[in-house]
Design a protein around this motif. Structure first.
Motif, PDB file in Angstrom:
ATOM      1  N   ILE A  25       3.708  -9.886   5.883  1.00  0.00           N
ATOM      2  CA  ILE A  25       2.910  -8.761   5.392  1.00  0.00           C
ATOM      3  C   ILE A  25       2.548  -7.840   6.541  1.00  0.00           C
ATOM      4  O   ILE A  25       2.522  -6.631   6.413  1.00  0.00           O
ATOM      5  N   ALA A  71      10.121  -8.598 -10.876  1.00  0.00           N
ATOM      6  CA  ALA A  71      11.383  -7.938 -10.532  1.00  0.00           C
ATOM      7  C   ALA A  71      11.438  -7.690  -9.030  1.00  0.00           C
ATOM      8  O   ALA A  71      10.429  -7.795  -8.334  1.00  0.00           O
ATOM      9  N   ALA A  72      12.633  -7.361  -8.538  1.00  0.00           N
ATOM     10  CA  ALA A  72      12.820  -7.127  -7.105  1.00  0.00           C
ATOM     11  C   ALA A  72      11.861  -6.048  -6.614  1.00  0.00           C
ATOM     12  O   ALA A  72      11.787  -4.981  -7.217  1.00  0.00           O
ATOM     13  N   PRO A  73      11.140  -6.309  -5.510  1.00  0.00           N
ATOM     14  CA  PRO A  73      10.191  -5.320  -4.984  1.00  0.00           C
ATOM     15  C   PRO A  73      10.842  -3.958  -4.748  1.00  0.00           C
ATOM     16  O   PRO A  73      10.212  -2.933  -4.938  1.00  0.00           O
ATOM     17  N   TYR A 117      10.769  -1.004  -7.280  1.00  0.00           N
ATOM     18  CA  TYR A 117       9.544  -0.258  -7.588  1.00  0.00           C
ATOM     19  C   TYR A 117       9.408   0.929  -6.635  1.00  0.00           C
ATOM     20  O   TYR A 117       9.939   0.888  -5.512  1.00  0.00           O
ATOM     21  N   THR A 169       7.862   1.968  -4.269  1.00  0.00           N
ATOM     22  CA  THR A 169       6.865   1.596  -3.268  1.00  0.00           C
ATOM     23  C   THR A 169       6.728   2.648  -2.171  1.00  0.00           C
ATOM     24  O   THR A 169       5.648   2.825  -1.622  1.00  0.00           O
ATOM     25  N   SER A 221       3.350   4.385  -1.378  1.00  0.00           N
ATOM     26  CA  SER A 221       2.821   4.214  -0.030  1.00  0.00           C
ATOM     27  C   SER A 221       2.445   5.566   0.572  1.00  0.00           C
ATOM     28  O   SER A 221       1.427   5.697   1.258  1.00  0.00           O
ATOM     29  N   ASN A 258      -9.067  -6.421 -13.184  1.00  0.00           N
ATOM     30  CA  ASN A 258      -8.215  -7.006 -12.151  1.00  0.00           C
ATOM     31  C   ASN A 258      -6.982  -7.608 -12.812  1.00  0.00           C
ATOM     32  O   ASN A 258      -6.858  -8.816 -12.969  1.00  0.00           O
ATOM     33  N   LYS A 273       3.875  -5.081 -14.029  1.00  0.00           N
ATOM     34  CA  LYS A 273       5.291  -5.200 -14.356  1.00  0.00           C
ATOM     35  C   LYS A 273       5.993  -3.855 -14.264  1.00  0.00           C
ATOM     36  O   LYS A 273       7.150  -3.778 -13.910  1.00  0.00           O
ATOM     37  N   PRO A 323       3.600  -4.137  -8.743  1.00  0.00           N
ATOM     38  CA  PRO A 323       3.219  -5.545  -8.857  1.00  0.00           C
ATOM     39  C   PRO A 323       2.145  -5.969  -7.865  1.00  0.00           C
ATOM     40  O   PRO A 323       1.364  -6.884  -8.137  1.00  0.00           O
ATOM     41  N   GLY A 324       2.082  -5.286  -6.710  1.00  0.00           N
ATOM     42  CA  GLY A 324       1.117  -5.703  -5.694  1.00  0.00           C
ATOM     43  C   GLY A 324      -0.302  -5.250  -5.989  1.00  0.00           C
ATOM     44  O   GLY A 324      -1.224  -5.659  -5.302  1.00  0.00           O
ATOM     45  N   PHE A 325      -0.495  -4.413  -6.992  1.00  0.00           N
ATOM     46  CA  PHE A 325      -1.808  -3.794  -7.200  1.00  0.00           C
ATOM     47  C   PHE A 325      -2.731  -4.592  -8.103  1.00  0.00           C
ATOM     48  O   PHE A 325      -3.948  -4.505  -7.990  1.00  0.00           O
ATOM     49  N   LYS A 326      -2.160  -5.294  -9.061  1.00  0.00           N
ATOM     50  CA  LYS A 326      -2.996  -6.083  -9.979  1.00  0.00           C
ATOM     51  C   LYS A 326      -4.087  -5.240 -10.642  1.00  0.00           C
ATOM     52  O   LYS A 326      -5.250  -5.650 -10.700  1.00  0.00           O
ATOM     53  N   GLU A 361      -6.582   1.335  -5.300  1.00  0.00           N
ATOM     54  CA  GLU A 361      -5.339   1.201  -6.044  1.00  0.00           C
ATOM     55  C   GLU A 361      -5.337   2.111  -7.271  1.00  0.00           C
ATOM     56  O   GLU A 361      -4.300   2.658  -7.651  1.00  0.00           O
TER      57      GLU A 361
END
Lengths: 481, 481
Positions: free
Chosen positions: A77, A125-127, A130, A132, A136, A186, A325, A329-332, A360
């Protein structure tokens, strides 16, 4: 026996992962090991080579085989600077606990900590599929412009800007919701959990689909409620006939939890007439309906199917969605439109975890405002669908007769029925030892009805690793058949 | 009557905020209004001028007074581009609901949506007192280096790098915890909530302090448990004598929830001998102890007081902490060291909300690794302490005799006892109409014992607004005295 090198590898792997062989320790020579285990030298060689390929052991010139530092993960990370180690508390998977209603999700998640080559046990699914980089960039802009937001204690029921975007988005598939009845949570799991608590209490009975997302079963169990499983028809979701029977005979019912669109694990969508039928039944028996709609944006249909709540005139349906989904996915970040239960849900959410962080939410709101979501989803659906032929052929090629592909779930995962005598949990134990994971069918039910089923994630670029993974799994199935 | 312009302003304000006067609508002329309300013209003039200063109404040249667009907030999360509006669903505060165990926190939070000049009802410090620029830089670096983390579905019990930093940090005040028993949560409120669920169920009784953080009372109520209030001694926390009595006589007890350091609202720290005493009692009666330690890093003591868990040899104490008060209020990242209850807590957390997002955890881990936390906390404590003299003088100057400053809580807030006949809830209603909020004492208890108390946040730069706020509040108290 043909595959005994794998069994030995499995045992040795276990010994290393439980630290009975320490990192850096020298392993017995091939000959010694062969004598100890009454196997041929070539079997030991294959075993060592296999574990070497997994990164569990390493050869040192003229000195033999040693236990590698298998706890180091290369993807970190925080980048190179502080390479993340697999936590020293990494537990050996307690496979039997996967059957436990209280632990199935916990145990499944701990598979992720294992040194596996192919992790196919989650519905992710594969990061790189997305947006990203766009997200970012947006995130960096927000941080540059408003660093002070990190110092502000959040209050309220969610960021107004995100709620407005969501209201517009939901309207594109006929869901008419006001910002005033939206609550940001969340993730959708928190949404489901507070929704259940808002309409039922310990001891109450909750109708669920069968098979069903295992997380829901654990939530219900942990709330002291009772899940009543209503069978699904494979291509249309919950059986209306079975539901009517249950409603007539089961006492203590408070709610129906349902995934009418892109059901997990069946991947099917309930016909609109069944959605309306279920709503009428809920009305008749005065039950709340909790609708989990997290996958529907990825549905392979040309037109995004309508949620059940679109026909709800009385605020009876509690609608749960999420970005996990579809967007990030990292945000929840999840949301719930609680209808008549909104106030109670808001109170429970607040008392459980106060307010979901705004950062987020700000990123998502800005991303949605750019209008990029439609194009991203179209591309994601295309990428998912592109895997279906490859997965279908691989199954036909490598798996024994008697294997049935029940659903390819829009290319997200495959839901497979193995020959009846095979226990997918036994298969998982062997597969994990060989570096591959999946979700065994028994997790999707409180009964043993799906113990010869499995869910296998296929939502990643299809390459040689997926191909050899399917081949390996097919071989393991044949061994058990 | 001397202050009647304020009462009229309060009524008119209410009418505007409930949209009985629409935005842009013309108000009656000063003379008409004076006749309607049987007050003097000068009173109406003062009333209009006051509401104008609050931004609720505005004068238009040669045309009179109009309702202003009071819903626009100038500070926006997303900057100028999408100026955040106060959501149209902004509710009028239902002051009576503040007494309700199920709604007190919800109602208090909705104060934040009101158009107030001085919001002193939360226990939060000025955003600019946090290292938001440093955090923002770290966050941008992480986003630039690893955008793909936004696409990764998080699993596990928290980011290993953050857990390692926390273990080091906790060790600086004698708390010996392993990473394997740490779980990262969505703030300490989620930690408290899952801790309670791990050790008790609906119907069980839980010992709490009195007065106590109102959020805890709402959590307990929403879980169907029963809070048993044990009185505190103002400068040392929970009374050991009273606790012993309760333990001896109360049935159905499962846990003691306690804030031994920097108790909210008393700001006091329990003497170490009492911490040990409480632990022995918990042992004797076989109760779990849930320790809320979120403010202790801000304690005004030279040496950071030890948590009760430092003396816990049997894993009986569930320790809850958070970054929300000390490092980054916007992040809502909490942690819990569950001792013997860890596995159960981890299962409940996962089934409630899966895994806490990793992004904020990565930022915190990196910030802690730079070693900047010690210096930041020292500065924050100094800033907090610097307000104590000003607040004390203001109270003495503006408040009537019979007002008592019970605690200045290290400069974070003041806990004040008003003359006994004053209901702080009535005071709040008037104060909110005049643009100032605080937390009325009745929220900190299930009884009416603290109805003449109030908690007032003072954790912001002390300027003329704080001075005039204290003056206004003092006047309102005098009116009621």
């Amino acid at each position: 026996m043909q595959h005994s090198y794998r069994q030995i590898a499995e045992q040795l792997n276990q010994l290393i992962r439980t630290h009975q062989y320490q990192i850096g320790e020298r392993l017995p020579s091939v000959r010694t090991f062969a004598n100890q285990h009454h196997v041929s030298v070539s079997t030991v060689l294959r075993c060592y080579r296999y574990l070497e390929s997994l990164g569990m052991i390493e050869a040192r010139a003229k000195s033999g085989m040693y236990v590698a530092d298998w706890t180091v993960r290369h993807s970190s990370i925080l980048g190179e600077k502080s390479a993340q180690k697999i936590p020293s508390e990494m537990r050996v998977i307690e496979f039997d606990k996967l059957r436990s209603l209280q632990h199935r999700m916990t145990e499944l998640y701990s598979l992720t900590d294992q040194p596996l080559e192919l992790r196919l046990h989650l519905a992710s699914a594969a990061p790189e599929w997305y947006p990203t980089k766009e997200m970012s960039k947006i995130a960096q802009t927000i941080l540059r412009q408003c660093p002070e937001m990190l110092g502000e204690y959040p209050t309220g029921t969610g960021l107004a800007a995100l709620k407005e975007q969501l209201v517009h988005w939901l309207a594109t598939f006929s869901l008419d919701v006001q910002t005033s009845e939206l609550l940001i949570t969340n993730g959708s799991t928190e949404a489901l959990s507070v929704a259940l608590r808002a309409v039922a209490q310990a001891g109450d009975a909750i109708v669920v689909e069968s098979p069903v997302y295992f997380g829901l079963l654990q939530v219900i169990e942990n709330l002291g409620m009772k899940a009543i499983a209503v069978p699904c028809i494979e291509d249309q979701g919950m059986s209306m006939e079975a539901l009517e029977y249950v409603l007539e005979h089961q006492t203590g019912l408070k709610a129906i939890v349902v995934m009418p669109n892109f059901q997990n694990p069946l991947g099917c969508t309930m016909p609109d007439k069944n959605k309306k039928h279920l709503l009428r039944l809920a009305e008749q028996y005065d039950l709340a309906v909790i609708e989990d709609d997290v996958f529907a944006d990825l549905s392979p249909h040309y037109e995004r199917p309508r949620p059940m709540k679109a026909w709800d005139k009385h605020g009876r349906v509690i609608y749960c969605g999420s970005c996990s989904k579809s967007m990030a996915p990292g945000f929840k970040v999840g949301w719930v439109a609680g209808g008549r239960h909104h106030a109670k849900i808001a109170s429970l959410k607040l008392s459980h975890s106060l307010v979901t962080p705004l950062f987020e939410q700000a990123v998502l709101a800005e991303f949605m405002q750019t209008g990029a979501l439609h194009a991203h989803l179209r591309k994601l659906r295309e990428r998912l669908a592109a895997n279906i032929p490859a997965a279908t052929v691989a199954l036909q090629t490598y798996f024994p007769l008697g294997t049935r592909l029940v659903s390819s779930a829009g290319g997200w995962w495959v839901w497979i029925a193995l020959p009846q005598q095979i226990d997918a949990l036994v298969l998982l134990r062997r597969a994990v030892a060989m570096g591959l994971s999946f979700t065994p069918g028994s997790l999707f039910s409180n009964s043993e009805k799906f113990s010869h089923y499995l869910r296998l994630n296929i939502a990643q670029p299809w390459g040689s690793d997926m191909e050899s993974g399917m081949k390996l799994l097919g071989e393991l199935v044949r061994e058990l058949a």
